[in-house]
Design a protein around this motif. Structure first.
Motif, PDB file in Angstrom:
ATOM      1  N   CYS A   4      -7.110  -6.923  -0.747  1.00  0.00           N
ATOM      2  CA  CYS A   4      -7.946  -6.289   0.267  1.00  0.00           C
ATOM      3  C   CYS A   4      -7.708  -6.982   1.604  1.00  0.00           C
ATOM      4  O   CYS A   4      -8.165  -8.096   1.821  1.00  0.00           O
ATOM      5  CB  CYS A   4      -9.419  -6.387  -0.134  1.00  0.00           C
ATOM      6  SG  CYS A   4     -10.520  -5.633   1.070  1.00  0.00           S
ATOM      7  N   CYS A   6      -8.635  -5.884   4.593  1.00  0.00           N
ATOM      8  CA  CYS A   6      -9.809  -5.803   5.489  1.00  0.00           C
ATOM      9  C   CYS A   6     -10.724  -6.999   5.300  1.00  0.00           C
ATOM     10  O   CYS A   6     -11.259  -7.532   6.250  1.00  0.00           O
ATOM     11  CB  CYS A   6     -10.588  -4.520   5.229  1.00  0.00           C
ATOM     12  SG  CYS A   6      -9.676  -3.022   5.583  1.00  0.00           S
ATOM     13  N   CYS A  38     -11.801   0.202   4.536  1.00  0.00           N
ATOM     14  CA  CYS A  38     -10.924   1.373   4.500  1.00  0.00           C
ATOM     15  C   CYS A  38     -10.825   1.970   3.104  1.00  0.00           C
ATOM     16  O   CYS A  38     -10.496   3.130   2.941  1.00  0.00           O
ATOM     17  CB  CYS A  38      -9.537   1.008   5.023  1.00  0.00           C
ATOM     18  SG  CYS A  38      -8.587   0.032   3.849  1.00  0.00           S
ATOM     19  N   CYS A  41      -7.782  -0.560  -0.956  1.00  0.00           N
ATOM     20  CA  CYS A  41      -7.564  -1.527  -2.020  1.00  0.00           C
ATOM     21  C   CYS A  41      -8.249  -1.104  -3.326  1.00  0.00           C
ATOM     22  O   CYS A  41      -8.060  -1.734  -4.354  1.00  0.00           O
ATOM     23  CB  CYS A  41      -8.103  -2.879  -1.593  1.00  0.00           C
ATOM     24  SG  CYS A  41      -9.836  -2.785  -1.122  1.00  0.00           S
TER      25      CYS A  41
HETATM   26 FE1  FES Z   1      -9.929  -3.358   1.104  1.00  0.00          FE
HETATM   27 FE2  FES Z   1      -9.520  -2.081   3.393  1.00  0.00          FE
HETATM   28  S1  FES Z   1      -8.087  -3.136   2.160  1.00  0.00           S
HETATM   29  S2  FES Z   1     -11.344  -2.235   2.295  1.00  0.00           S
END
Ligand code: FES
Length: 56
Positions: A4, A6, A38, A41
């Motif tokens: 992830c 983000c 987003c 993940c």
């Molecule tokens: Fe996990 Fe965006 S990569 S929320």
């Protein structure tokens, strides 16, 4: 490796959480905050959970 981006969560952190009892995306979200932005993940997180279920 980051799963992830983000939230900056790695596959190791996810595996540790699953080993520690997280068994659904909801658990992972609560513990690590993954897939809360987003959502890209989500699929990878699920497959890590499934891998663990199969090997358990
Ligand atoms: Fe996990 Fe965006 S990569 S929320």
């Amino acid at each position: 490796m980051y799963v992830c981006l983000c939230k900056g969560v790695t596959d190791t952190q996810i595996r540790d959480a699953v080993t520690d009892g997280a068994c659904s995306m909801r658990d992972l979200r609560e513990r690590l905050d993954v897939a809360t932005q987003c959502g890209k993940c989500g699929r990878e997180c699920k497959s890590i959970i499934n891998e663990y279920r199969q090997s358990a």
